[in-house]
Design a protein around this motif. Structure first.
Motif, PDB file in Angstrom:
ATOM      1  N   ILE A 163     -79.462  -9.435 -17.301  1.00 31.97           N
ATOM      2  CA  ILE A 163     -81.083  -8.958 -17.918  1.00 31.97           C
ATOM      3  C   ILE A 163     -81.810  -8.295 -17.007  1.00 31.97           C
ATOM      4  N   THR A 216     -85.620  -6.123 -16.695  1.00 27.44           N
ATOM      5  CA  THR A 216     -86.943  -6.242 -16.762  1.00 27.44           C
ATOM      6  C   THR A 216     -87.644  -4.694 -16.180  1.00 27.44           C
ATOM      7  N   ARG A 217     -88.263  -4.045 -17.303  1.00 30.91           N
ATOM      8  CA  ARG A 217     -88.816  -2.815 -16.890  1.00 30.91           C
ATOM      9  C   ARG A 217     -90.224  -3.373 -16.701  1.00 30.91           C
ATOM     10  N   GLU A 265     -91.415  -5.661 -19.651  1.00 30.90           N
ATOM     11  CA  GLU A 265     -90.495  -5.759 -21.152  1.00 30.90           C
ATOM     12  C   GLU A 265     -89.057  -6.270 -20.542  1.00 30.90           C
ATOM     13  N   THR A 266     -88.554  -7.296 -21.035  1.00 28.07           N
ATOM     14  CA  THR A 266     -87.389  -8.001 -20.595  1.00 28.07           C
ATOM     15  C   THR A 266     -86.107  -7.697 -21.705  1.00 28.07           C
ATOM     16  N   GLU A 267     -85.122  -7.271 -21.344  1.00 27.20           N
ATOM     17  CA  GLU A 267     -83.993  -6.908 -22.289  1.00 27.20           C
ATOM     18  C   GLU A 267     -82.719  -7.930 -21.752  1.00 27.20           C
ATOM     19  N   GLU A 268     -82.013  -8.400 -22.593  1.00 30.48           N
ATOM     20  CA  GLU A 268     -80.655  -8.914 -22.382  1.00 30.48           C
ATOM     21  C   GLU A 268     -79.363  -7.548 -22.991  1.00 30.48           C
ATOM     22  N   LEU A 269     -78.574  -7.341 -21.936  1.00 30.15           N
ATOM     23  CA  LEU A 269     -77.628  -6.513 -22.347  1.00 30.15           C
ATOM     24  C   LEU A 269     -76.305  -6.764 -22.129  1.00 30.15           C
TER      25      LEU A 269
END
Length: 157
Positions: free
Chosen positions: A85, A87-88, A41-45
């Motif tokens: 960015i 990624t979990r 799961e990728t997320e931009e913070l």
């Protein structure tokens, strides 16, 4: 995909290094070995820095993911200063068709792998089975490099 060109490779080359799943190579004739897969799961913070380095591993039972990767730390600070960015990585049970990442080394799987290894030794002398999937063994990077060097020495001897 090796299997799309398998006949061509085996016909045209004296030796082939196969790093895929050894049980798949033999069409699961003894059954499937178990593998662990991963879900990402990728997320931009909207922040400059999330964790201060590239990888943090989580080993406690309460955390559902096994690691967080913060990509900008692999890039040595390149990219947007106001964003990062991450990624979990979550463990996932492997099913045929999924990407296998790790062998599940237990007594049942290791006994099954031994049968595939014996088949490989008897029937696939032009195939070099390597890596985690081909040798059905968990390797750290230093171990995989060591195993590759041993294989090269054996093959060139």
């Amino acid at each position: 995909d090796f299997f799309n060109n398998q006949d061509e490779y085996l016909k045209n080359y004296d030796k082939v290094v196969f790093t895929g799943m050894i049980d798949q190579y033999f069409d699961y004739c003894y059954g499937e070995l178990e593998y662990r897969s991963l879900k990402f799961e990728t997320e931009e913070l909207d922040q400059d820095n999330f964790q201060g380095n590239a990888v943090v591993n989580y080993t406690d039972a309460k955390t559902p993911f096994t690691r967080i990767i913060e990509h900008k730390h692999f890039e040595f600070g390149k990219g947007d200063k106001n964003k990062t960015i991450i990624t979990r990585e979550y463990p996932k049970t492997w099913h045929r068709g999924d990407e296998p990442y790790y062998p599940v080394n237990n007594s049942a799987n290791n006994a099954l792998y031994k049968k595939y290894k014996e088949l490989a030794d008897a029937k696939a002398d032009n195939i070099i089975f390597g890596g985690r999937l081909g040798q059905y063994r968990y390797y750290n990077m230093d171990q995989v490099i060591g195993a590759a060097l041993v294989t090269v020495e054996k093959e060139l001897d």
